[in-house]
Design a protein around this motif. Structure first.
Motif, PDB file in Angstrom:
ATOM      1  N   PHE A  70     -14.072  12.523  -2.287  1.00  0.00           N
ATOM      2  CA  PHE A  70     -15.309  12.650  -3.193  1.00  0.00           C
ATOM      3  C   PHE A  70     -16.519  11.873  -2.548  1.00  0.00           C
ATOM      4  O   PHE A  70     -17.742  12.572  -2.632  1.00  0.00           O
ATOM      5  CB  PHE A  70     -14.902  12.023  -4.507  1.00  0.00           C
ATOM      6  N   GLY A  71     -16.202  10.823  -1.894  1.00  0.00           N
ATOM      7  CA  GLY A  71     -17.341  10.286  -1.247  1.00  0.00           C
ATOM      8  C   GLY A  71     -18.021  11.032  -0.341  1.00  0.00           C
ATOM      9  O   GLY A  71     -19.203  11.212  -0.156  1.00  0.00           O
TER      10      GLY A  71
ATOM     11  N   ILE B 232     -20.132  13.730  -1.709  1.00  0.00           N
ATOM     12  CA  ILE B 232     -21.550  13.503  -2.279  1.00  0.00           C
ATOM     13  C   ILE B 232     -22.303  13.411  -0.884  1.00  0.00           C
ATOM     14  O   ILE B 232     -23.481  13.596  -0.872  1.00  0.00           O
ATOM     15  CB  ILE B 232     -21.342  11.931  -2.742  1.00  0.00           C
ATOM     16  N   LEU B 233     -22.048  12.631   0.159  1.00  0.00           N
ATOM     17  CA  LEU B 233     -22.795  12.459   1.272  1.00  0.00           C
ATOM     18  C   LEU B 233     -22.831  13.812   2.031  1.00  0.00           C
ATOM     19  O   LEU B 233     -24.078  13.873   2.677  1.00  0.00           O
ATOM     20  CB  LEU B 233     -22.033  11.223   2.173  1.00  0.00           C
ATOM     21  N   TYR B 234     -21.917  14.659   2.268  1.00  0.00           N
ATOM     22  CA  TYR B 234     -22.202  15.697   3.238  1.00  0.00           C
ATOM     23  C   TYR B 234     -23.461  16.291   2.884  1.00  0.00           C
ATOM     24  O   TYR B 234     -24.095  16.844   3.809  1.00  0.00           O
ATOM     25  CB  TYR B 234     -20.739  16.514   3.160  1.00  0.00           C
TER      26      TYR B 234
ATOM     27  N   ILE C  44      -8.421  10.830  -2.103  1.00  0.00           N
ATOM     28  CA  ILE C  44      -9.177  11.405  -3.168  1.00  0.00           C
ATOM     29  C   ILE C  44     -10.418  10.794  -3.322  1.00  0.00           C
ATOM     30  O   ILE C  44     -11.496  11.584  -3.160  1.00  0.00           O
ATOM     31  CB  ILE C  44      -8.373  11.651  -4.590  1.00  0.00           C
ATOM     32  N   LEU C  45     -10.386   9.521  -3.288  1.00  0.00           N
ATOM     33  CA  LEU C  45     -11.838   8.965  -3.470  1.00  0.00           C
ATOM     34  C   LEU C  45     -12.748   9.048  -2.128  1.00  0.00           C
ATOM     35  O   LEU C  45     -13.815   9.210  -2.554  1.00  0.00           O
ATOM     36  CB  LEU C  45     -11.675   7.288  -3.849  1.00  0.00           C
ATOM     37  N   ILE C  46     -11.965   8.917  -1.126  1.00  0.00           N
ATOM     38  CA  ILE C  46     -12.900   8.965   0.026  1.00  0.00           C
ATOM     39  C   ILE C  46     -13.344  10.407   0.105  1.00  0.00           C
ATOM     40  O   ILE C  46     -14.816  10.867   0.580  1.00  0.00           O
ATOM     41  CB  ILE C  46     -12.032   8.719   1.475  1.00  0.00           C
TER      42      ILE C  46
ATOM     43  N   LEU D 218      -4.664   8.157  -3.860  1.00  0.00           N
ATOM     44  CA  LEU D 218      -5.659   7.749  -4.317  1.00  0.00           C
ATOM     45  C   LEU D 218      -6.904   7.581  -3.562  1.00  0.00           C
ATOM     46  O   LEU D 218      -8.001   7.932  -3.693  1.00  0.00           O
ATOM     47  CB  LEU D 218      -5.500   6.409  -5.190  1.00  0.00           C
TER      48      LEU D 218
ATOM     49  N   VAL E 105       1.036   6.486  -3.663  1.00  0.00           N
ATOM     50  CA  VAL E 105       0.070   6.668  -4.577  1.00  0.00           C
ATOM     51  C   VAL E 105      -1.083   6.050  -4.354  1.00  0.00           C
ATOM     52  O   VAL E 105      -2.236   6.679  -4.320  1.00  0.00           O
ATOM     53  CB  VAL E 105       0.644   5.939  -5.874  1.00  0.00           C
ATOM     54  N   ASP E 106      -1.260   4.837  -3.647  1.00  0.00           N
ATOM     55  CA  ASP E 106      -2.507   4.279  -3.119  1.00  0.00           C
ATOM     56  C   ASP E 106      -2.957   5.244  -2.176  1.00  0.00           C
ATOM     57  O   ASP E 106      -4.419   5.335  -2.223  1.00  0.00           O
ATOM     58  CB  ASP E 106      -2.303   2.712  -2.289  1.00  0.00           C
TER      59      ASP E 106
ATOM     60  N   PHE F  44       0.999  -1.257   0.076  1.00  0.00           N
ATOM     61  CA  PHE F  44       0.069   0.069  -0.001  1.00  0.00           C
ATOM     62  C   PHE F  44       0.893   1.134  -0.083  1.00  0.00           C
ATOM     63  O   PHE F  44       1.228   1.727   1.054  1.00  0.00           O
ATOM     64  CB  PHE F  44      -0.868  -0.032   1.032  1.00  0.00           C
TER      65      PHE F  44
END
Lengths: 301, 335
Positions: free
Chosen positions: A32-33, A36-38, A28-30, A25, A21-22, A18
């Motif tokens: 963005f999640g 969406i949720l907030y 960033i993904l979390i 990434l 870069v992981d 891990f």
């Protein structure tokens, strides 16, 4: 974090550390999640916080300092919300059944090599490319005397042409042998469709039933154009009115004065929550169907 | 409405172009009425099955096309057929009509912004999701990202109000950072910001849904390629550049062509539910313009039909072009 090794695909065998870069990434993904949720969380927050408290609050609010349910009480006391719910449930059930029936029958028919198949296919697809537009449509509904009826909320939807084609393709991809042997046994087309084809397509049908149901649940356009009586409005149109101006609901069936700490913002937000409640509750459990169907149908063949 | 429904249909189906007709072309045979009659009789129940659908499509999709003649007529209450022809008067008027030119311009600008900014986003997002190794986290992320797709713009307009409005949380946060910015906070009524709000809120809503088709394309890539790359010591960047991107490039091309083909659709649902008078200047698109012209002023039915027809004809031409290009790319198309 517990890692389920069986799901790690061989493509990652050389990269199973891990690394930085992981980490980036995932971050960033979390993020963005959370983006969406907030907004949904914030809707809940505003709906349960007294307006005076919310108005004085500065900066980000992550947890309500004080919870009151008055906005929900007001929302549920509104006869408009109830009639909206009733109408939406009616058009969702009737509409989805109507959509699915038309879609399945035509989808199966299109897989057959009858005379005129190409013409029928053309006639079904053409409206995807060209349409009459708003006024001719309005005049048509007027001529059909559908104005101000509940029928106008789902009858014109007919079939979603894309869904029809995807389902038809899927039916065509099923092995012919099953159908042939049933035909030798003397089964009719209807029987083959209902006893052989449909049971083999259940996940796909579940998906498109859900998509239709969501479309009918979200119906507001036809209601806005054609339905003048408020008691026939679906939920979305009630919500539109509440979001734009809460007074309509306040005058509707709410005894006495609206209390000062329940101002429009809470009610707008509690109405939003109330109107998306079924979706919020069903979506996590049915997400497999919500996410899978399109690729199922399109990739086959 | 039909056009809006049409827009919804294409929006709901990212994989549209990949659908292949399943009826096979038969070799031409000499006309033999007896055989034809027999064949029709053999498929009698099939005709019965599709009849209801064809009737519904005929009524709600084809009859409005007959009404399009209003675009060349002066509409009279007596009805479509009884209205007198006026040649191209509506179209001549349209070209000089300020609101129309503004709406046309806005439609194209918003579409272009959606393509340039919004189109690459689901691709990047799909590639990022693909790098997540735990299948369960992948699933959870996808589920969250896709959720807003299933909500109506009516509802999301309310949520945007809650986030970006005068009492919204974004303003509260800005206030802490710089009170001066919060003092003249006007985001939802700001014509300069409106198009950006449209593009970004649409990305927020649809990006997750958009990734599904690309993730499916990635899943279709031959596993052996990744194994070979791993043995050869390819890093993440090389894997993406030499296997993943080439593997999904045809899907990207199709989606791009389809997206350009629907340039004339500015997104009625979204704009109608989020715009307001101060932002008409930048946010009014052809569909919303037609709607307002039809229902909010002393309507000239012929004129608004003409505007709608203009949009549909351009749309039709673009879609045919998109279809031809998709076919040239070696993809099977709808017809």
């Amino acid at each position: 974090m517990k890692r389920d090794t069986s799901t790690i695909r061989p493509r990652h065998s050389r990269l199973n550390r891990f690394g930085v870069v992981d980490f980036v990434l995932s971050a960033i993904l979390i993020l963005f999640g959370l983006m969406i949720l907030y907004p949904f969380w914030n809707v809940i927050l505003v709906s349960v916080t007294p307006t005076t408290v919310y108005a004085q609050h500065r900066g980000m609010m992550l947890w309500p300092p004080k919870i009151i349910w008055d906005a929900y009480k007001t929302t549920f006391r509104s006869s408009l919300i109830w009639s909206g719910y009733r109408n939406t449930i009616i058009i969702t059930f009737l509409g989805t059944a109507y959509n699915m029936a038309l879609t399945i029958l035509a989808a199966y028919a299109l897989t057959k090599d009858f005379i005129g198949n190409r013409v029928v296919r053309f006639l079904i697809i053409f409206p995807l490319y060209f349409s009459g537009g708003l006024i001719p449509y309005y005049l048509l509904i007027q001529d059909l005397r559908l104005i101000n009826t509940i029928w106008v909320l789902f009858l014109p939807t007919g079939v979603n042409i894309m869904y029809l084609l995807i389902i038809s393709n899927y039916f065509a991809s099923l092995p012919d042998a099953l159908e042939d042997s049933a035909r030798i046994d003397g089964a009719s087309d209807f029987r083959i469709l209902f006893q052989i084809i449909l049971p083999l397509s259940l996940p796909l049908l579940a998906t498109f039933t859900l998509y239709y149901a969501v479309e009918r649940w979200n119906e507001w356009y036809n209601a806005m154009l054609f339905v003048k009586s408020v008691s026939l409005w679906p939920l979305q149109n009630v919500l539109r009115t509440i979001i734009n101006d809460v007074t309509v609901m306040a005058s509707q069936n709410i005894p006495g004065q609206v209390r000062p700490d329940i101002a429009s913002d809470n009610i707008k937000m509690s109405s939003i929550i109330v109107s998306m409640l079924p979706m919020m509750m069903l979506y996590p459990f049915l997400q497999r169907y919500f996410l899978s169907g399109l690729t199922l149908g399109a990739v086959k063949e | 409405m039909a056009e809006i429904q049409q827009q919804r249909e294409t929006a709901m189906t990212p994989g549209g172009a990949a659908i292949a007709p399943s009826a096979r072309r038969r070799p031409r045979e000499p006309l033999n009425w007896k055989r034809i009659g027999k064949r029709i009789w053999r498929y009698k129940w099939i005709y019965v099955m599709m009849l209801p659908t064809l009737i519904v499509i005929f009524i709600f999709r084809y009859i409005p096309m007959y009404g399009l003649q209003l675009a060349f007529k002066n509409y009279k209450l007596a009805g479509i057929a009884a209205s007198p022809w006026n040649d191209f008067a509506h179209f001549k008027r349209m070209l000089g009509y300020p609101g129309f030119m503004q709406a046309l311009k806005n439609t194209l600008i918003i579409s272009l912004m959606r393509i340039v900014i919004g189109f690459p986003f689901p691709i990047i997002l799909a590639l990022m999701i693909n790098e997540v190794r735990l299948r369960r986290s992948k699933r959870v992320l996808q589920t969250i990202y896709t959720f807003p797709h299933f909500l109506s713009w009516v509802l999301l307009a309310g949520i945007m109000l809650n986030m970006f409005g005068q009492a919204g949380i974004v303003r509260k946060v800005i206030e802490v950072i710089n009170p001066a910015w919060a003092a003249d906070w006007n985001l939802l009524y700001d014509a300069g910001a409106y198009r950006w709000m449209v593009v970004f809120s649409d990305m927020w809503k649809e990006a997750g849904w958009g990734t599904i088709i690309y993730l499916a394309a990635i899943a279709g890539i031959d596993e052996a390629l990744f194994e070979a790359a791993a043995i050869d010591g390819a890093g993440r960047g090389q894997r993406i550049r030499h296997i993943l991107l080439p593997g999904i490039i045809s899907m990207i091309a199709i989606q791009f062509v389809l997206r350009v083909g629907s340039m004339m659709e500015g997104g009625f649902d979204q704009i109608f539910n989020t715009y307001n008078e101060p932002v008409y200047r930048t946010g009014d698109i052809i569909d919303t313009f037609v709607y307002r012209m039809t229902f909010q002023r002393g309507a000239d039915m012929g004129f608004t039909t003409a505007v709608g027809l203009f949009k549909n004809v351009v749309n039709f031409a673009l879609l045919l072009m998109a279809n031809a290009i998709t076919r040239a790319l070696g993809q099977r198309t709808l017809w």
